[in-house]
Each structure stands twice: as C-alpha cells, then as structure tokens.
Design an enzyme around this catalytic site. Structure first.
Site: not given
Ligand code: ARG
Length: 491
Positions: A23, A156, A277, A285, A322, A325
């Site tokens: 992530s 309307h 355009s 536009n 995860q 986010k």
């Molecule tokens: N990258 C993970 C998330 O965004 C962090 C937490 C990870 N925890 C785990 N037990 N793998 O949720």
C-alpha cells in the site's frame, strides 16, 4: 525486509504477493500523520517506563530526521517497505539501531493505521469545510451584488414563478451550509484515538491510551479495542459527506450548464473559466461545470465501494480495510478541485439580468399572483385557481394576450393587470424565507451570520473576501447593466 519476517525464517515471499498487497504507493500520503502517531507513542512508552529518557530522545530525534527526509523528498523507499508504517520504522531503525527495535512496543499497524487515518481525515475534512465556506462566500457576494435582479424560478424545468437571483444563488449556499455542518459532525464523531488497541485486544504492557489520545489532540480514546481497529465508519461518513456535497456542486454545475446556453442566456462564463472546441471554432464550453457534475459519479462510487468492502468483514482487522484509503484520497482530491474551479467560475461569471427579467416577465408567470389576488378579495383558492387556469387556457387557445383577457374578465379587470408589471410578482413574495426582496434582505443577513459562525468554527479568521477570488482580484464578477427592460427597483 518486512516487519514480520521472523515467522517465515529463510523463506521468501513472491514478488506477486508484494505487488498485490503493498500500500506504500498510496499510503505514503499518511507519512506526516504516521510520524505524529509514532511521536506520541514514544512519549507514551517513556511514561510507561518502557523506554528511558535517553532512548525516547534517540527515537524522537530519528523521527525528526525521517520527517525532514520525507518533507524534502530525499527519503529513500526500499523494496520490502510494504507500507508507509514499515518504511518509517525501517528508517528509524537504520538511524537509531539500538532503540529502533523498541518503537513498535505495545503497538500494531492495526491501531497505528487507524490512528494515522483518523488524524489525516480530521485535518482534511477541516480543509474541505474551509474550501466550501470560501465558495459560499462567493455566492454571498454575488447574491449581494445581484440586488433586486430576478429570474424565473422553475419546477419540472418549466417556468413557475419569478424569484430573486440572490435567493436562487443562496439556495445553493444553504445546501453547502448543511454540508459544512455535516462535516463538523463527522469530525466530532471521528475524534477518538484508537492508539493502544494494539492488534485487536489492547496490551499486557502498562500503556495509557487516554494519555496518548490527549497527546494526539483527540478528545477521547476508544472504548473497545476490537471496534477501534475494525471501525472505518469515519471514512464512510467522510465519503458520504463528500458525495453529498459533490451532489450539491453537481446541481450547481447543471444550472451553470443550462444558464450559459444560448437558449437560457442567463449567464456568461469568463474566458478564464471556459474551454473551446478542437473542431468548432465558435464554441465556448462550460467544462468546469460539466466535470463538477461528472466527477460526482465517482464520489458516489467511492462511497459505495467502501460500504461494499466493509459489509462482510468479521471483527477485527482484515486486510480488506487497506481499501479504505484510495477512495478517500481520491474523493478529497476531486472534490477540492471541483470546488476551487467552481469558485473561480462563479466569482467571474456575468449574469445577464436583462435576459433573466425578460424570461421572468412573461405574463403567465403572474398566474399564481392573479389567483392570490382573487383570494385577497374573498374567493376560495381552489375556485380562483380554476378561474385563472381557464383564462390562461383561453389565451393560449385563442392566441389572445393574457393581459387583454384579464382586463376584460369581470372578476379581474384592469386593476388586476398591475400584476403583470415587471418585477411586481416577485415583490409580492413577502413571507419569511420567500423569494422576494423583503425576505431576501433578511435571508442575506442570516446567511452571512451562519457563514461567519462556520468560518470561526473551522478556525478561519474570516471567509476570504470576494476580491480574493478569480483571476482579476477585483469586484468578483460583473453584471450586465440593467436596461429599461431590466428588473424594477424594489421600492
Ligand atoms: N497497510 C495496511 C493497511 O493499510 C496497514 C495495516 C497492516 N496490518 C496487517 N495486519 N497487515 O491497512
């Protein structure tokens, strides 16, 4: 090197696993909050006697250095840094090898990520609220300068009754005021620290979650460790707030699109906020307004995506979380960009109040006033409605001007035709909260007071003045001069 290699000894995880589960590519945005969280945790460990003063000092110094490296962009991420928490802990340990290994004492990434994300969301929603207030401020300024200009109000999408332009602009402003209020409520609910929940069950070590909560500026600590790490209500609420506020921007966008057509002709967009355009040289536009409308689909999508992710999850933490986010980050980014662009557009657009008045002065828009005029003279409303309806129908079928038929009608007569004078119907909307000059004067004051209170609540010294919007930095937009066919003065 991951944070969990011990369990796996010499065996190595596949590159596909890392590519799929990492992530870091998006959660590095949480780095400042992760540092904040770690700093409070270190102080908490020292307070609990789990770190000496020297050890905690060394960790805090390493965190300061990492913070600097991240801020200046020379922090080196390494393969194996699966998320931002891993990367920061790895780097702290490189800088302070002796004590780095103590940083994660009594903590899990599960309570850590929940804490980081709450800090991030609290701050980001505060910024969103301020940006909304800045747009409201432009709407207020435009409403003030609109004076007694009026246009047809629609139901309307059919012309219904005239309304003041100020009233119409503030209708969007009030919707945004509810968004600001909703954001304040979301922030209040999310203001709870999960730090100390550990992986899911708290700790055997003498940690003090109340103390770190205060240290982090939260107003409370979690009540239940399982809930603390599993709860993403605050993200869902933030996504809802953004989706609904986005829906309000979308409705404003839709009206800008309509008003700037030649068919309506109520609004002319400044070149700085218009597009052309590639093929049709004459085109100008309203792409900003269209994208404000279009991107709202995405905001709604992010909300439903997160709810779908959450709905099947057993307690407590699951890696599915995860997925919270990216929708949040994207909704914040898209919403803020829509808002900024719309603010500039609204600050610089020209309202064609003559075109508005021409459309609103169509005699049929006085039909409700004719009926109410009869009511004032004792006729039951249902009967008055039927009588006026029949006159309107007659006028359309026989193509006789409404004014003539009204003059000739025994129940109406020439006295009633005063209602067809430009600006008269709107001036008769006198009830509180209504669309005429009398209630709108009070509405402007009330809206301005709400705006001031909200600006204070979100720590703005005052809403940015209209002069600070738009490329000209001038009056915040111009209006077409009122000609002889323009709106009548309110007196
Ligand atoms: N990258 C993970 C998330 O965004 C962090 C937490 C990870 N925890 C785990 N037990 N793998 O949720």
């Amino acid at each position: 090197m991951t944070l969990w290699q011990g369990r796996f000894g010499e065996s190595k995880q596949s590159p596909e696993l890392f590519a799929f589960t990492e992530s870091l590519s998006f959660d590095r945005r949480l780095a400042p909050d992760d540092i904040t969280c770690s700093r409070a945790h270190v102080l908490g460990l020292e307070r609990a006697g789990l770190l000496t003063h020297e050890e905690s000092g060394a960790l805090l110094a390493a965190l300061v250095q990492v913070e600097g490296e991240l801020a200046e962009g020379h922090f080196v991420f390494k393969p194996g840094d699966e998320d931002v928490h891993t990367a920061i802990e790895r780097r702290v340990t490189e800088l302070a090898p002796e004590v780095g290994a103590r940083l994660h004492t009594g903590r899990s990434r599960n309570d850590q990520v929940a804490t980081d994300l709450r800090l991030f969301t609290k701050r980001s929603l505060g910024q969103v609220a301020k940006a909304i207030i800045a747009l409201q401020d432009v709407l207020l300024a435009r409403a003030r300068e609109a004076g007694d200009a009026y246009l047809p109000g629609y139901t309307h999408l059919q012309r219904a009754q005239p309304v003041l332009l100020a009233h119409h602009l503030l209708a969007h402003g009030w919707a945004l005021a509810r968004d600001v209020d909703r954001i304040a409520a979301t922030r209040r609910r999310l203001d709870v620290s999960p730090l100390g929940a550990g992986a899911l069950a708290g700790s055997s070590l003498p940690l003090d979650p109340d103390w770190v909560a205060r240290e982090l500026g939260f107003s409370a600590r979690f009540d239940n460790s399982l809930d603390a790490v599993a709860d993403r209500d605050f993200v869902a609420e933030a996504l809802f707030d953004l989706a609904l506020a986005g829906t309000h921007l979308s409705r404003l966008g839709e009206e800008i699109v309509l008003w700037s057509t030649e068919e309506f002709g109520f609004m002319h967009l400044d070149d700085a906020y218009s597009t052309g355009s590639s093929m049709m040289p004459q085109k100008k536009n309203p792409d900003i307004a269209e994208l404000a409308r279009g991107k709202t689909g995405r905001l709604i999508g992010h909300l439903t995506a997160l709810l779908a992710t959450l709905k099947g999850l057993p307690l407590a933490y699951n890696r599915d979380l995860q997925e919270d986010k990216e929708p949040l980050f994207d909704s914040l980014d898209q919403f803020e960009r829509s808002l900024e662009a719309l603010r500039g557009l609204m600050a610089t657009a020209i309202f064609d109040t003559q075109a508005m008045a021409r459309a609103a002065d169509a005699p049929a828009l006085a039909a409700t006033d004719l009926a109410e005029w009869l009511v004032e003279r004792g006729m039951p409303f249902r009967k008055a409605h039927e009588l006026v309806g029949a006159v309107v129908r007659d006028s359309m079928q026989r193509r006789v001007p409404l004014v003539e038929l009204v003059t000739a009608h025994p129940a109406l007569g020439s006295e009633a035709t005063a209602l067809f004078e430009p600006g008269v119907p709107v001036s008769r909307r006198t009830t509180p909260g209504g669309a005429g000059p009398v209630p709108v004067a009070a509405e402007l004051e009330r809206f301005s007071a709400v705006l001031r209170t909200d600006a204070e609540r979100f720590g703005m010294s005052r809403p940015a003045g209209p002069g600070s919007h738009g490329p000209r930095g001038g009056t915040g937009g111009r209006q077409a001069p009122k000609g002889p066919s323009g709106p009548a003065p309110s007196e």
